[in-house]
Design a protein around this motif. Structure first.
Motif, mmCIF file in Angstrom:
data_model
loop_
_atom_site.group_PDB
_atom_site.id
_atom_site.type_symbol
_atom_site.label_atom_id
_atom_site.label_comp_id
_atom_site.label_asym_id
_atom_site.label_seq_id
_atom_site.Cartn_x
_atom_site.Cartn_y
_atom_site.Cartn_z
ATOM 1 N N ALA A 37 -2.959 0.639 7.256
ATOM 2 C CA ALA A 37 -2.084 -0.175 6.415
ATOM 3 C C ALA A 37 -1.803 0.487 5.079
ATOM 4 C CB ALA A 37 -2.718 -1.550 6.187
ATOM 5 N N ALA A 38 -2.583 1.496 4.732
ATOM 6 C CA ALA A 38 -2.415 2.171 3.445
ATOM 7 C C ALA A 38 -1.069 2.877 3.371
ATOM 8 C CB ALA A 38 -3.540 3.173 3.228
ATOM 9 N N ALA A 39 -0.499 2.903 2.168
ATOM 10 C CA ALA A 39 0.747 3.628 1.911
ATOM 11 C C ALA A 39 0.426 4.783 0.978
ATOM 12 C CB ALA A 39 1.782 2.705 1.279
ATOM 13 N N LEU A 40 0.518 6.003 1.474
ATOM 14 C CA LEU A 40 0.112 7.167 0.694
ATOM 15 C C LEU A 40 1.320 7.854 0.067
ATOM 16 C CD1 LEU A 40 -2.556 8.740 3.070
ATOM 17 C CD2 LEU A 40 -2.854 7.039 1.278
ATOM 18 N N ASN A 41 1.378 7.822 -1.268
ATOM 19 C CA ASN A 41 2.464 8.489 -1.971
ATOM 20 C C ASN A 41 2.101 9.916 -2.345
ATOM 21 O OD1 ASN A 41 4.187 6.178 -1.995
ATOM 22 N ND2 ASN A 41 2.904 5.314 -3.624
ATOM 23 N N THR A 42 0.831 10.240 -2.234
ATOM 24 C CA THR A 42 0.359 11.592 -2.521
ATOM 25 C C THR A 42 -0.894 11.851 -1.699
ATOM 26 O OG1 THR A 42 -0.475 13.095 -4.237
ATOM 27 C CG2 THR A 42 -0.976 10.757 -4.499
#
Length: 223
Positions: A37-42
């Motif tokens: 579910a995590a949204a990784l921008n970096t």
């Protein structure tokens, strides 16, 4: 539902055990498909921002892609990583780390003490980190009794950027694809200094709702 919420916690433990014996056991191959579910921008483990779950996933990815100078064993004791050995003065104010020789980054270049200094200085502006011959020295005006534990954290991963701006390290997997934080594909590092990992690839799909993760698991679209 808990088993879908933190899949990488289990995966990281399994991969850690796998990598520990990678140098002496067969290459099994295959692809591990993960959804989170995590949204990784970096993928930079030293970067702040995002939710705690995002940081946790980013830390686990970092342990597959990047190495640290020292790594903890199951009993949390510091073991050699990119540093083959180290020493310190009686006051614990100056530490010197002897790097492994001929370790290569994912782009084929040889790991240098200067690159290690650059990475650690960027993540820890308050530290005095410098090149000392072919070694890395960390100095402080006050004792650093917990330095080894600090260096084993994912945020102190040794990394750089290639000509395309993609993060590279010396870890068992390299970043093969990075789709704007929505999907990450990690490919096995054939020249990993500790031995090739078992898996050929790890595919991570981000921002997946828990119900979608459960459905994909049932339909064998995720592991």
């Amino acid at each position: 539902m808990r088993r879908f919420r933190y899949p990488l916690l289990v995966v990281a433990s399994l991969l850690a055990a796998t990598l520990a014996a990678a140098a002496t056991r067969p290459h099994y191959g295959g692809v591990l498909r993960i959804e989170t579910a995590a949204a990784l921008n970096t993928l930079d483990p030293a970067q702040d921002g995002g939710f705690p779950a995002d940081a946790a996933v980013r830390a686990h990815v970092a342990m597959l892609v990047f190495d640290r100078l020292v790594i903890p064993d199951p009993s949390s004791r510091s073991q050699p990583g990119l540093a083959a050995s180290w020493e310190h003065d009686p006051d614990l104010r100056r530490w010197q780390f002897h790097l492994r020789r001929n370790v290569r980054l994912h782009d084929g270049s040889v790991l240098s003490a200067r690159l290690v200094v650059t990475a650690l200085s960027a993540a820890n502006p308050a530290w005095r980190v410098r090149v000392f011959a072919d070694d890395v020295a960390i100095e402080s005006d006050s004792p650093l009794p917990n330095l080894l534990a600090e260096l084993s954290l994912p945020r102190n991963s040794i990394l750089a950027r290639n000509a395309d701006g993609l993060l590279i390290g010396t870890g068992p997997f390299r970043i093969a694809e990075w789709h704007g934080g929505q999907k990450i594909v990690l490919a096995a590092n054939e020249d990993y200094w500790a031995g090739r990992p078992f898996l050929d690839r790890v595919e991570i799909v981000c921002s997946r709702a828990l119900k979608d993760q459960a459905l994909d698991l049932q339909l064998n679209r995720a592991d």
